[in-house]
Design a protein around this motif. Structure first.
Motif, PDB file in Angstrom:
ATOM      1  N   UNK A   1       6.726   3.798 -10.808  1.00  0.00           N
ATOM      2  CA  UNK A   1       6.557   2.615  -9.985  1.00  0.00           C
ATOM      3  C   UNK A   1       5.094   2.411  -9.648  1.00  0.00           C
ATOM      4  N   UNK A   2       4.718   1.150  -9.445  1.00  0.00           N
ATOM      5  CA  UNK A   2       3.352   0.847  -9.031  1.00  0.00           C
ATOM      6  C   UNK A   2       3.050   1.520  -7.704  1.00  0.00           C
ATOM      7  N   UNK A   3       4.063   1.582  -6.856  1.00  0.00           N
ATOM      8  CA  UNK A   3       3.844   2.069  -5.502  1.00  0.00           C
ATOM      9  C   UNK A   3       4.331   3.498  -5.302  1.00  0.00           C
ATOM     10  N   UNK A   4       4.624   4.231  -6.382  1.00  0.00           N
ATOM     11  CA  UNK A   4       5.060   5.609  -6.235  1.00  0.00           C
ATOM     12  C   UNK A   4       6.456   5.791  -6.777  1.00  0.00           C
ATOM     13  N   UNK A   5       7.093   6.873  -6.418  1.00  0.00           N
ATOM     14  CA  UNK A   5       8.438   7.163  -6.904  1.00  0.00           C
ATOM     15  C   UNK A   5       9.447   6.235  -6.250  1.00  0.00           C
TER      16      UNK A   5
ATOM     17  N   UNK B   1       8.389 -14.993 -14.239  1.00  0.00           N
ATOM     18  CA  UNK B   1       7.170 -15.483 -14.880  1.00  0.00           C
ATOM     19  C   UNK B   1       6.389 -14.288 -15.422  1.00  0.00           C
ATOM     20  N   UNK B   2       5.951 -14.409 -16.667  1.00  0.00           N
ATOM     21  CA  UNK B   2       5.145 -13.353 -17.270  1.00  0.00           C
ATOM     22  C   UNK B   2       3.686 -13.552 -16.881  1.00  0.00           C
ATOM     23  N   UNK B   3       3.064 -12.471 -16.430  1.00  0.00           N
ATOM     24  CA  UNK B   3       1.660 -12.502 -16.027  1.00  0.00           C
ATOM     25  C   UNK B   3       0.939 -11.343 -16.711  1.00  0.00           C
ATOM     26  N   UNK B   4      -0.364 -11.344 -16.609  1.00  0.00           N
ATOM     27  CA  UNK B   4      -1.165 -10.253 -17.173  1.00  0.00           C
ATOM     28  C   UNK B   4      -2.261  -9.903 -16.175  1.00  0.00           C
ATOM     29  N   UNK B   5      -1.867  -9.124 -15.169  1.00  0.00           N
ATOM     30  CA  UNK B   5      -2.799  -8.716 -14.121  1.00  0.00           C
ATOM     31  C   UNK B   5      -3.220  -7.278 -14.418  1.00  0.00           C
ATOM     32  N   UNK B   6      -4.439  -7.121 -14.871  1.00  0.00           N
ATOM     33  CA  UNK B   6      -4.925  -5.796 -15.272  1.00  0.00           C
ATOM     34  C   UNK B   6      -5.131  -4.909 -14.052  1.00  0.00           C
ATOM     35  N   UNK B   7      -5.136  -3.606 -14.283  1.00  0.00           N
ATOM     36  CA  UNK B   7      -5.426  -2.682 -13.190  1.00  0.00           C
ATOM     37  C   UNK B   7      -6.872  -2.878 -12.733  1.00  0.00           C
ATOM     38  N   UNK B   8      -7.081  -2.732 -11.440  1.00  0.00           N
ATOM     39  CA  UNK B   8      -8.378  -2.923 -10.793  1.00  0.00           C
ATOM     40  C   UNK B   8      -8.885  -4.373 -10.932  1.00  0.00           C
ATOM     41  N   UNK B   9      -7.949  -5.326 -11.150  1.00  0.00           N
ATOM     42  CA  UNK B   9      -8.345  -6.737 -11.289  1.00  0.00           C
ATOM     43  C   UNK B   9      -8.743  -7.304  -9.931  1.00  0.00           C
ATOM     44  N   UNK B  10      -9.724  -8.221  -9.949  1.00  0.00           N
ATOM     45  CA  UNK B  10     -10.208  -8.859  -8.730  1.00  0.00           C
ATOM     46  C   UNK B  10      -9.989 -10.368  -8.800  1.00  0.00           C
ATOM     47  N   UNK B  11      -9.421 -10.927  -7.726  1.00  0.00           N
ATOM     48  CA  UNK B  11      -9.230 -12.379  -7.592  1.00  0.00           C
ATOM     49  C   UNK B  11      -8.573 -12.980  -8.836  1.00  0.00           C
ATOM     50  N   UNK B  12      -7.539 -12.316  -9.310  1.00  0.00           N
ATOM     51  CA  UNK B  12      -6.795 -12.839 -10.465  1.00  0.00           C
ATOM     52  C   UNK B  12      -5.866 -13.961  -9.986  1.00  0.00           C
TER      53      UNK B  12
ATOM     54  N   UNK C   1       0.829  -1.203   0.000  1.00  0.00           N
ATOM     55  CA  UNK C   1       0.000   0.000   0.000  1.00  0.00           C
ATOM     56  C   UNK C   1       0.860   1.248   0.000  1.00  0.00           C
ATOM     57  N   UNK C   2       0.460   2.205  -0.809  1.00  0.00           N
ATOM     58  CA  UNK C   2       1.061   3.530  -0.809  1.00  0.00           C
ATOM     59  C   UNK C   2      -0.031   4.524  -1.168  1.00  0.00           C
ATOM     60  N   UNK C   3      -0.387   5.354  -0.190  1.00  0.00           N
ATOM     61  CA  UNK C   3      -1.502   6.283  -0.338  1.00  0.00           C
ATOM     62  C   UNK C   3      -2.765   5.497  -0.679  1.00  0.00           C
ATOM     63  N   UNK C   4      -3.387   5.742  -1.810  1.00  0.00           N
ATOM     64  CA  UNK C   4      -4.641   5.061  -2.138  1.00  0.00           C
ATOM     65  C   UNK C   4      -4.426   3.827  -2.999  1.00  0.00           C
ATOM     66  N   UNK C   5      -3.157   3.510  -3.317  1.00  0.00           N
ATOM     67  CA  UNK C   5      -2.875   2.371  -4.188  1.00  0.00           C
ATOM     68  C   UNK C   5      -2.626   1.136  -3.332  1.00  0.00           C
ATOM     69  N   UNK C   6      -3.425   0.117  -3.545  1.00  0.00           N
ATOM     70  CA  UNK C   6      -3.305  -1.111  -2.769  1.00  0.00           C
ATOM     71  C   UNK C   6      -3.277  -2.317  -3.702  1.00  0.00           C
ATOM     72  N   UNK C   7      -2.376  -3.221  -3.395  1.00  0.00           N
ATOM     73  CA  UNK C   7      -2.340  -4.505  -4.092  1.00  0.00           C
ATOM     74  C   UNK C   7      -2.295  -5.590  -3.025  1.00  0.00           C
ATOM     75  N   UNK C   8      -3.290  -6.440  -3.024  1.00  0.00           N
ATOM     76  CA  UNK C   8      -3.341  -7.547  -2.062  1.00  0.00           C
ATOM     77  C   UNK C   8      -2.967  -8.840  -2.776  1.00  0.00           C
ATOM     78  N   UNK C   9      -1.959  -9.520  -2.242  1.00  0.00           N
ATOM     79  CA  UNK C   9      -1.470 -10.759  -2.847  1.00  0.00           C
ATOM     80  C   UNK C   9      -1.555 -11.879  -1.811  1.00  0.00           C
ATOM     81  N   UNK C  10      -2.170 -12.987  -2.194  1.00  0.00           N
ATOM     82  CA  UNK C  10      -2.201 -14.195  -1.369  1.00  0.00           C
ATOM     83  C   UNK C  10      -1.452 -15.294  -2.119  1.00  0.00           C
ATOM     84  N   UNK C  11      -0.374 -15.784  -1.525  1.00  0.00           N
ATOM     85  CA  UNK C  11       0.436 -16.838  -2.149  1.00  0.00           C
ATOM     86  C   UNK C  11       0.372 -18.091  -1.284  1.00  0.00           C
TER      87      UNK C  11
END
Length: 435
Positions: free
Chosen positions: A297-301, A242-253, A166-176
């Motif tokens: 960067x995804x998470x800012x500068x 590994x190459x992936x294709x996780x779109x912005x605002x993607x859910x349960x990818x 998380x950085x400001x309003x940008x959040x990425x939740x990852x479950x591995x």
């Protein structure tokens, strides 16, 4: 005079070696808790020889590669011919070829695994060796390496971790999550990752690393504090993108990553016998710092980056988690349980004929008798060898221990057998370090 006699005694000894079921270089046999090591010692002498005894020595040594210091974990031996060690008297070994059988029962404790990798700065080796105590000095066979693997498995649930970047309003939740609770060397490891991408950037690649962490005691641990009592060193064993294709605002990818566990890895373990060392493994998943366009960067500068890795502990086992374990294993910290030699092993009688040194019968890796086809022996001699072979070998080709067949079946349980199938090629192997 004694020196000249000693040279004559040594010159009369031929085919002095130890043989055991060690398998082939590409598929070695591993021994573990509760296993029985069956073996034989062969010696051919050209004349009657005066000696105190013949012994078998089984030992484990640990070596610090940086200091070249050896530490004995244990050393046990037994007399297979001649007088007891405490006796000063000599015995007479008759002329001809002699074979002596022996069997060693390993206790149901986890000793440290055979370890021949220098990157950890630590080596552990198990060896068998024969010794004949001549009047002047002992004479040794070449050492025979023994591959030992402890019984390592787990009943814990699969390793799973959820991380929010998380950085400001940008959040990425990852479950591995790892698909299995433990993996054996050579297995295909599968990692499942579920991503909720609430950022405005697309994720196009993920890096997966397999790492080892070696923990040792601080050399000055007596004066060390709690913070620096242990020294931790990290090693990158494998790294794949590994190459992936996780779109912005993607859910349960959902993404699946697969890689092979290196076949030469030693299992997860903590050694408290001799020098302390702990080997642990983990899978580290890293999301990229840059967006797909590379502009930001995804998470800012770069100055405002936050942690973007998720770590999963992984157990490297010697027995698959699904395999039933039928023996109780416990740890031994004070060398209070040592390997023992099984007494009263019936060895073949001295050869009734004199076999030339280059044609003496020997024991193959399967512990069966072999003789040269051009050897000139009588039918009576051949019947002796063949009958002895039938009475000493079970259906699997291993020598049976007289009057201890039931004990062997209990000790060589399914768990110990699985160790043989998962024996990794530890000898002369090295970790692949990926920078």
């Amino acid at each position: 005079m004694l020196f000249g006699r000693n040279n004559t005694d040594l010159a009369s000894i031929h085919n002095f070696y130890v043989s055991t079921s060690s398998g082939s270089p590409d598929k070695p046999i591993a021994y573990g808790p509760g296993s029985i090591i069956n073996g034989s010692l062969m010696i051919t002498v050209d004349k009657p020889l005066s000696a105190k005894n013949i012994r078998i020595v089984f030992k484990c040594e640990a070596m610090d590669s940086s200091k070249r210091e050896k530490t004995s974990v244990f050393s046990v031996d037994t007399v297979i011919w001649g007088n007891p060690k405490e006796s000063a008297a000599n015995a007479k070994l008759s002329q001809g070829s002699h074979m002596y059988l022996f069997a060693i029962r390993l206790p149901q404790v986890n000793y440290p695994p055979s370890m021949h990798d220098s990157h950890f700065g630590h080596r552990i080796g198990y060896t068998l060796q024969g010794v004949i105590d001549l009047e002047s000095e002992p004479h040794f066979t070449a050492t025979v390496p023994i591959l030992y693997l402890p019984l390592v498995t787990t009943n814990l649930p699969t390793s799973k971790m959820t991380q929010v970047f998380e950085k400001e309003s940008k959040k990425i939740q990852v479950t591995a999550e790892l698909i299995k609770p433990a993996y054996c060397p050579g297995d295909l490891c599968t990692v499942k990752m579920i991503t909720n991408n609430n950022s405005d950037s697309k994720i196009s690649s993920v890096q997966v690393q397999l790492q080892a962490v070696a923990t040792t005691l601080n050399p000055n641990h007596s004066a060390a504090t709690v913070e620096n009592e242990y020294i931790h060193k990290q090693y990158n064993l494998l790294s794949e993108s590994f190459y992936v294709s996780i779109a912005k605002q993607a859910r349960d990818h959902q993404d699946i990553f697969k890689f092979h566990i290196p076949s030469h890895l030693v299992p997860t373990f903590t050694n408290k016998m001799g020098k302390y060392i702990d080997i642990a493994y983990r899978v580290e998943i890293t999301l990229p710092n840059q967006s797909s366009g590379g502009a930001s960067s995804i998470f800012g500068s770069q100055q405002q980056l936050v942690a973007n890795t998720i770590t999963l502990p992984i157990t490297i086992a010697t027995v698959p988690p699904s395999y039933p374990i039928q023996i109780d294993i416990h740890e031994s910290c004070n060398n209070d349980e040592l390997p023992t030699f099984i007494p009263n092993i019936e060895s073949p009688l001295p050869s009734p004929v004199h076999y030339p040194a280059d044609r003496a019968y020997s024991v193959s890796p399967s512990n069966s008798f072999q003789m040269s086809t051009d050897m000139d022996i009588s039918e009576e001699d051949a019947d002796f060898v063949l009958n002895r072979n039938e009475s000493q070998i079970d259906a699997s080709g291993h020598l049976m221990v007289p009057d201890a067949a039931d004990a062997r079946r209990k000790s060589s349980s399914s768990a110990s057998s699985e160790l043989s199938e998962n024996a990794s090629t530890l000898a002369n192997s090295r970790f692949e370090i990926v920078s």
